[in-house]
Design a protein around this motif. Structure first.
Motif, mmCIF file in Angstrom:
data_model
loop_
_atom_site.group_PDB
_atom_site.id
_atom_site.type_symbol
_atom_site.label_atom_id
_atom_site.label_comp_id
_atom_site.label_asym_id
_atom_site.label_seq_id
_atom_site.Cartn_x
_atom_site.Cartn_y
_atom_site.Cartn_z
ATOM 1 N N PRO A 14 0.796 -1.235 0.000
ATOM 2 C CA PRO A 14 0.000 0.000 0.000
ATOM 3 C C PRO A 14 0.825 1.279 0.000
ATOM 4 C CG PRO A 14 -0.862 -1.562 1.613
ATOM 5 C CD PRO A 14 0.460 -2.089 1.146
ATOM 6 N N THR A 15 2.086 1.216 0.415
ATOM 7 C CA THR A 15 2.929 2.412 0.456
ATOM 8 C C THR A 15 3.613 2.704 -0.878
ATOM 9 O OG1 THR A 15 4.933 1.243 1.153
ATOM 10 C CG2 THR A 15 3.403 1.910 2.881
ATOM 11 N N LEU A 16 3.583 1.760 -1.808
ATOM 12 C CA LEU A 16 4.326 1.953 -3.053
ATOM 13 C C LEU A 16 3.830 3.129 -3.885
ATOM 14 C CD1 LEU A 16 4.954 -1.740 -4.204
ATOM 15 C CD2 LEU A 16 6.561 -0.152 -3.157
ATOM 16 N N PRO A 17 2.502 3.352 -4.054
ATOM 17 C CA PRO A 17 2.089 4.542 -4.809
ATOM 18 C C PRO A 17 2.595 5.839 -4.185
ATOM 19 C CG PRO A 17 0.253 3.010 -4.596
ATOM 20 C CD PRO A 17 1.354 2.507 -3.700
ATOM 21 N N THR A 18 2.563 5.945 -2.850
ATOM 22 C CA THR A 18 3.072 7.143 -2.179
ATOM 23 C C THR A 18 4.572 7.282 -2.387
ATOM 24 O OG1 THR A 18 1.340 6.935 -0.501
ATOM 25 C CG2 THR A 18 3.220 8.339 0.021
ATOM 26 N N ALA A 19 5.307 6.168 -2.289
ATOM 27 C CA ALA A 19 6.754 6.223 -2.508
ATOM 28 C C ALA A 19 7.078 6.638 -3.938
ATOM 29 C CB ALA A 19 7.367 4.856 -2.199
ATOM 30 N N LEU A 33 -6.755 5.755 -6.754
ATOM 31 C CA LEU A 33 -7.215 6.436 -5.551
ATOM 32 C C LEU A 33 -6.252 7.547 -5.130
ATOM 33 C CD1 LEU A 33 -8.470 3.364 -3.472
ATOM 34 C CD2 LEU A 33 -9.852 5.041 -4.700
ATOM 35 N N VAL A 34 -4.944 7.331 -5.322
ATOM 36 C CA VAL A 34 -3.959 8.335 -4.906
ATOM 37 C C VAL A 34 -3.913 9.501 -5.879
ATOM 38 C CG1 VAL A 34 -1.486 8.755 -4.630
ATOM 39 C CG2 VAL A 34 -2.541 6.767 -3.552
ATOM 40 N N THR A 35 -3.860 9.204 -7.181
ATOM 41 C CA THR A 35 -3.619 10.253 -8.176
ATOM 42 C C THR A 35 -4.881 10.968 -8.630
ATOM 43 O OG1 THR A 35 -3.743 8.645 -9.996
ATOM 44 C CG2 THR A 35 -1.573 9.060 -9.020
ATOM 45 N N GLU A 36 -6.021 10.284 -8.643
ATOM 46 C CA GLU A 36 -7.250 10.877 -9.170
ATOM 47 C C GLU A 36 -8.234 11.281 -8.083
ATOM 48 O OE1 GLU A 36 -8.166 11.478 -12.618
ATOM 49 O OE2 GLU A 36 -5.983 11.354 -12.546
ATOM 50 N N ARG A 37 -8.324 10.470 -7.024
ATOM 51 C CA ARG A 37 -9.336 10.726 -6.004
ATOM 52 C C ARG A 37 -8.763 11.322 -4.722
ATOM 53 N NH1 ARG A 37 -14.286 8.517 -7.452
ATOM 54 N NH2 ARG A 37 -14.245 8.263 -9.712
ATOM 55 N N THR A 46 -14.233 4.460 -11.870
ATOM 56 C CA THR A 46 -13.588 5.553 -12.607
ATOM 57 C C THR A 46 -14.572 6.625 -13.036
ATOM 58 O OG1 THR A 46 -13.858 4.468 -14.772
ATOM 59 C CG2 THR A 46 -11.892 3.916 -13.497
ATOM 60 N N LEU A 47 -15.868 6.367 -12.910
ATOM 61 C CA LEU A 47 -16.890 7.322 -13.352
ATOM 62 C C LEU A 47 -17.067 8.425 -12.322
ATOM 63 C CD1 LEU A 47 -19.546 4.767 -14.685
ATOM 64 C CD2 LEU A 47 -17.762 5.961 -15.971
ATOM 65 N N ALA A 70 -16.255 8.132 -4.385
ATOM 66 C CA ALA A 70 -14.818 8.205 -4.648
ATOM 67 C C ALA A 70 -14.121 6.870 -4.479
ATOM 68 C CB ALA A 70 -14.171 9.236 -3.719
ATOM 69 N N TYR A 71 -14.619 6.035 -3.548
ATOM 70 C CA TYR A 71 -13.895 4.811 -3.239
ATOM 71 C C TYR A 71 -14.605 3.559 -3.759
ATOM 72 C CZ TYR A 71 -11.644 8.113 -0.114
ATOM 73 O OH TYR A 71 -10.987 9.204 0.400
#
Length: 433
Positions: free
Chosen positions: A13-18, A266-270, A326-327, A332-333
């Motif tokens: 779960p930390t990889l997108p933030t990293a 979720l990280v980049t769009e929402r 994605t719509l 959001a989740y």
């Protein structure tokens, strides 16, 4: 398995933030794919090592290497070092996964294997409840690096204790004669496949001549060498072990792609905080363990190929949820629930395929079958993620909205789900229940 689950569920779960902090979002498929690419090599090495010397040695080596990889990743100063750490982690993970499956084949009779596999899944329950949310809080309040380094400190001593326990007599019977052993592909072949997988993941992370050249070279290496690591007739879905191995790749590819792209969405769009993504991983892990418990206890007499078909259809429903997420009109989740539904499908899908693979392989070949399953799993993840990434980047290159790219990537997953449901009967067990 408990240690593996704790590290895996806290790190992913930390990889997108990293990746975002290291300015490497575009190379996120490479970070995710390096783990899979190395798993190809680790699975082959671990499987043949287990057949020749028992499952203990590759299991011990994989545990020690896993601790070292956490240190490498936690000290990352660039996206490339993070990718290198994930590569080493994949090498360790491939060895551990194959060694555990081989040990089950060597130490337990047919009738107990579904229950033992269910027990392995329950080892993920506590890590799934604690690891992702805690990692999300640490990443949000402190640093994502603290997640890697803290896990290294936490697991070092238990890993050494497990290694000491494993220094006992082998679980396996006497090694079979050389003529009866499964064929051992050259290490060069496995290395070429791992290199091809890594090049392919780098190639699909961009849309220029250099990336396209790397993608072409990577998938060419896979086309030439990958078939040597799999049972004959795998690509033609031959009945028995070949189809079982092929189905493993299809299902794993779908789940891994959802696991990679839903958190990134979720990280980049929402704008979802890391703790929410951690909770999504927790829900998925609990759903997987619960579904696996159901197949091992309540459905233990059900034909395994039917459970495989049910798992594939459940994954198709998960892909549909991800598309809906994605719509703009959806909450959001919404996409996060796709990970939970896909995990339910994998809880039926993965243990059933493992049981079928062991049923289709004879004595002295459990390591070969487990290695082939691990190789197919990683090839499926690389291929499906690579195709989804290529479609995603091609959509963005056409100046479409990011949400459209995510939707196209998720829609692609419906094809392997349908194929898995259709081919399930060709993996039917050779033994009566």
């Amino acid at each position: 398995m408990f240690l593996t689950g704790l590290a895996a569920l806290a790190v992913v779960p930390t990889l997108p933030t990293a990746a975002r902090d290291l300015d490497g979002v575009a190379l996120f498929p490479l970070v995710a794919g390096c783990f899979v690419a190395a798993g190809l090599l680790g699975g082959v090495v671990g499987g043949h090592w287990a057949d020749r010397a028992g499952a203990q040695r590759p299991l011990a080596a994989g545990l020690l290497l896993a601790v070292a990889t956490l240190l490498v990743s936690g000290a990352s100063t660039s996206i490339w070092q993070l990718a290198a750490g994930r590569f080493l982690d994949g090498l360790a993970g491939g060895m551990v996964a194959v060694a555990i499956n081989t040990a089950i084949g060597q130490a337990y009779p047919d009738r107990l294997r579904p229950r033992v596999l269910a027990l392995m899944s329950t080892c993920w329950i506590v890590p799934s409840l604690v690891g992702p949310p805690l990692a999300g809080l640490v990443s949000e309040w402190w640093s994502w690096r603290a997640v890697f380094l803290g896990l290294a400190a936490l697991t070092a001593l238990p890993a050494l204790a497990v290694v000491a326990v494993l220094r006992g007599p082998s679980w396996s019977a006497a090694a079979p004669p050389e003529a009866e052993r499964a064929p051992r592909p050259a290490l060069l072949v496995a290395t070429a496949v791992s290199l091809g997988a890594a090049l392919g993941q780098y190639g699909v992370s961009g849309w220029n001549a250099r990336h396209l050249l790397c993608a072409a070279a990577g998938f060419a290496l896979l086309a030439v060498f990958a078939t040597r690591l799999l049972p004959p007739r795998t690509w033609r879905a031959g009945r028995g072990l070949p189809t079982t191995v092929l189905l493993c790749g299809l299902g794993s590819g779908v789940f891994f792609t959802l696991e990679a792209y839903v958190p990134l969405l979720l990280v980049t769009e929402r704008g979802a905080p890391p703790v929410v993504i951690g909770l999504a991983f927790t829900g998925a892990a609990v759903a997987w363990a619960g579904s696996s418990w159901v197949q091992g206890r309540l459905l233990e007499r059900a034909p395994r190929h039917r459970l495989v078909a049910a798992g594939a259809l459940t994954q198709a429903a998960a892909a549909g949820l991800a598309i809906a997420g994605t719509l703009p009109a959806t909450p959001a989740y919404t996409a996060a629930s796709a990970m939970v539904v896909a995990a339910v499908g994998m809880g039926l899908y993965a243990p059933s395929l493992t049981v079928l693979s062991l049923a289709h392989s004879g004595a002295g070949r459990h390591g070969y079958a487990s290695g082939a399953m691990q190789t197919s799993q990683n090839l499926g993840q690389v291929t499906v993620l690579g195709l989804a990434s290529a479609l995603f980047n091609a959509t963005l290159a056409a100046h479409a909205a990011d949400a459209v790219g995510y939707g196209a990537a998720f829609a692609l997953l419906l094809a392997p789900c349908a194929l898995g449901a259709l081919l399930a009967t060709r993996a039917r067990s050779p033994h009566r229940p």
